[in-house]
Write a protein that holds these residues in place. Structure first.
Motif, PDB file in Angstrom:
ATOM      1  N   UNK A 273       0.841  -1.204   0.000  1.00 51.27           N
ATOM      2  CA  UNK A 273       0.000   0.000   0.000  1.00 51.27           C
ATOM      3  C   UNK A 273       0.872   1.248   0.000  1.00 51.27           C
ATOM      4  N   UNK A 274       1.946   1.233   0.799  1.00 47.47           N
ATOM      5  CA  UNK A 274       2.876   2.363   0.825  1.00 47.47           C
ATOM      6  C   UNK A 274       3.695   2.406  -0.461  1.00 47.47           C
ATOM      7  N   UNK A 275       4.107   1.239  -0.943  1.00 39.55           N
ATOM      8  CA  UNK A 275       4.923   1.177  -2.162  1.00 39.55           C
ATOM      9  C   UNK A 275       4.192   1.787  -3.353  1.00 39.55           C
ATOM     10  N   UNK A 276       2.872   1.592  -3.435  1.00 41.18           N
ATOM     11  CA  UNK A 276       2.078   2.102  -4.553  1.00 41.18           C
ATOM     12  C   UNK A 276       1.521   3.505  -4.303  1.00 41.18           C
ATOM     13  N   UNK A 284       1.024   5.397   7.798  1.00 42.68           N
ATOM     14  CA  UNK A 284       0.976   3.972   8.139  1.00 42.68           C
ATOM     15  C   UNK A 284       1.548   3.681   9.516  1.00 42.68           C
ATOM     16  N   UNK A 285       2.352   4.607  10.047  1.00 43.16           N
ATOM     17  CA  UNK A 285       3.027   4.375  11.330  1.00 43.16           C
ATOM     18  C   UNK A 285       2.055   4.058  12.468  1.00 43.16           C
ATOM     19  N   UNK A 286       0.961   4.831  12.673  1.00 46.35           N
ATOM     20  CA  UNK A 286       0.046   4.498  13.775  1.00 46.35           C
ATOM     21  C   UNK A 286      -0.532   3.094  13.652  1.00 46.35           C
ATOM     22  N   UNK A 287      -0.836   2.665  12.423  1.00 46.66           N
ATOM     23  CA  UNK A 287      -1.372   1.323  12.214  1.00 46.66           C
ATOM     24  C   UNK A 287      -0.351   0.260  12.621  1.00 46.66           C
ATOM     25  N   UNK A 288       0.919   0.467  12.246  1.00 38.37           N
ATOM     26  CA  UNK A 288       1.978  -0.492  12.589  1.00 38.37           C
ATOM     27  C   UNK A 288       2.188  -0.553  14.105  1.00 38.37           C
TER      28      UNK A 288
END
Length: 536
Positions: A273-276, A284-288
């Motif tokens: 998702x980040x790559x695209x 994305x950090x909070x999700x991780x």
């Protein structure tokens, strides 16, 4: 003109068999998980003394234990399975809490290798590869930085073990026993099946291997179902739903990981998702980080099955505290939050110039550094095996028991594992700590001071006074057992100042009580004397 058309009769809604099938599927995997965990603990209790001591010695070096957790998790691609295994080992008495915490830390690093490997799949697309590596390695750097902070605190001060032990003691109603005999299954209906398998498979190792396979299978099946439900929608819908804002992203990372019981899946989903460029790494950090908290749920479930064992609750809490403290350090403060992000982006930019940088990173972080630390700290733990002869001079009864002493050479902290009933399961585990001229054994204090020096203490028999009688330059028990610098103490209880007197012989070199002589009304009634001493 009114219509005379009769109303259409209501048709009963057809029963949703697909939903029922999924519910039964989930319940079945949960039952399998509970059964596998119960069977694993029973199998660990049936391991021979050689295997039990091998586990004990392998985890006595915290750097070795850290690598064991990293390696196991990297191989099976599931920190949930690894941490459940650790809880089972602690509950069965095979390893202690102090030995288990580095394994938990290693498992947190080992689980990140999957997302890093997933990022390598974009190696043929230059810009996407840079973003994929950054997303895949953020979780690595976060956990590595957390370990770099908490591992020294645990190694030198026992920070996590003491904090989790204090929470267990003050907020949970559990037995204080750390022995494996404290374990009882969550559901007694498993007992006949477990007893049948124990009798059918007499080898404790094979039974442990079988139960580990069942445990891994249950998590794999559960993960497959839930991850399928998550990925049923398109990546765009997935990102809009899960990454709308910081709080929602953190919440969904926690909840989905707790449901799947694997941060490996949830963090790996973020990489493409980040790559695209559907979302940025910062979003994305909070999700991780939420996923990092959610992965501790499995260990808490495993500990709940052993709620009568304080050690199982303590190690599960230590796992939660490790991840929670990491989030507290690297999430609220913007400057600290940017450190793992900057490290991940830096590695991502490096891969643009050197495509093999990702492979080198995996080899260095997951293999070279752990092996180097193990080698440099191979002599950091001293393990002593002691055998004692206890003689009751009134009845003439003689018994023997064994103590395994583990002591960190740098911090001078460790523990005694006392084996009275058998050579497999410790009956008691005492913390032992030596600083300067003071030796702490459990809650009792022994001072290495000048003859005539006295101080007060208390044990299960009451309050007492302990005084230094003399210091022996050499104490000979027999030809093979001779110790230098031995302190002789006299112990008198305040309630019985003259009727009960004990004489203790304590080594100043090793944290070892060499001999204890108990007198009642000037008559020797009991002696405890070391009969074998082995350094491992």
């Amino acid at each position: 003109m009114e219509s005379n058309t009769p109303p259409t009769p209501l048709r009963p809604t057809p029963f949703n068999w697909e939903r029922l099938r999924k519910i039964l599927y989930i319940l079945g995997t949960l039952v399998l998980f509970v059964f596998a965990l119960d069977l694993m603990i029973s199998s660990l209790q049936n391991l021979g003394s050689t295997a039990a001591e091998a586990i004990l010695l392998a985890t006595s070096n915290p750097f070795t234990a850290l690598f064991i957790g990293l390696l196991i998790t990297a191989m099976i691609q599931s920190s949930s399975t690894a941490t459940s295994l650790v809880v089972a080992l602690v509950a069965s008495g095979s390893i202690t809490i102090d030995s288990a915490i580095p394994i938990i830390m290693g498992a947190n690093i080992g689980t990140t290798i999957t997302s890093t490997i997933v990022s390598l799949g974009f190696i043929n697309k230059k810009k996407e590869f840079r973003r994929a590596v950054a997303a895949g390695t953020y979780h690595d750097f976060f956990n590595i930085l957390t370990v770099s902070i908490l591992f020294p605190l645990e190694y030198f001060n026992g920070f996590l073990s003491n904090l989790s032990g204090w929470i267990t003691e003050n907020f949970f109603t559990v037995s204080k026993s750390t022995s494996a005999t404290a374990f009882t299954p969550l559901w007694s209906g498993f007992n006949p099946i477990i007893d049948f398998l124990v009798n059918l498979i007499p080898s404790g190792f094979l039974l442990a291997l079988f139960s580990f396979g069942l445990l891994f299978l249950s998590i794999l099946l559960f993960r497959k179902l839930i991850s399928g439900l998550l990925m049923a929608s398109s990546p765009e819908k997935f990102s809009r739903f899960f990454f709308k804002n910081t709080i929602k992203s953190f919440f969904w990372g926690l909840v989905t990981t707790a449901a799947i019981r694997s941060s490996t899946i949830t963090t790996s989903v973020v990489v493409p998702i980040v790559a695209q460029k559907i979302i940025t790494l910062r979003k994305a950090v909070p999700f991780i980080l939420g996923a990092n908290i959610g992965t501790t749920v499995t260990a808490m479930i495993a500990a709940t099955l052993n709620a009568n064992s304080s050690s199982a609750i303590t190690i599960a809490l230590a796992h939660f505290l490790f991840n929670f403290i990491g989030v507290l350090v690297f999430f609220p403060i913007p400057f600290l939050r940017n450190i793992p992000i900057a490290m991940a982006n830096g590695l991502g930019r490096l891969t643009i110039r050197y495509r093999l940088a990702g492979f080198v990173y995996i080899l260095v972080v997951f293999f070279f550094i752990p092996f180097s630390l193990i080698y440099l700290n191979k002599d950091s733990t001293e393990v002593l095996e002691l055998t004692y002869q206890k003689t009751n001079l009134i009845t003439g009864e003689e018994t023997s028991y064994r103590i395994v002493s583990k002591q960190q050479t740098r911090s001078q902290s460790g523990e005694w594992l006392v084996y009275r009933r058998n050579t497999i399961d410790p009956d008691e585990i005492f913390p032992v700590y030596k600083k300067n001229n003071v030796l702490f054994i459990n809650k009792e204090m022994i001072l290495f001071n000048e003859p005539g020096f006295c101080w007060d203490g208390e044990n299960r028999e009451g309050k007492y006074q302990l005084c230094v009688n003399e210091v022996l330059p050499r104490y000979v028990i027999n030809e093979s057992l001779q110790f230098d610098s031995v302190y002789v103490y006299t112990q008198r209880y305040y309630d019985l100042p003259d009727s009960v007197i004990s004489t203790l012989y304590v080594s100043a070199v090793y944290p070892v009580v060499l001999q204890a002589v108990r007198r009642e009304k000037n008559v020797v009634v009991e002696t405890r004397k070391i009969s074998a001493f082995t350094r491992k």
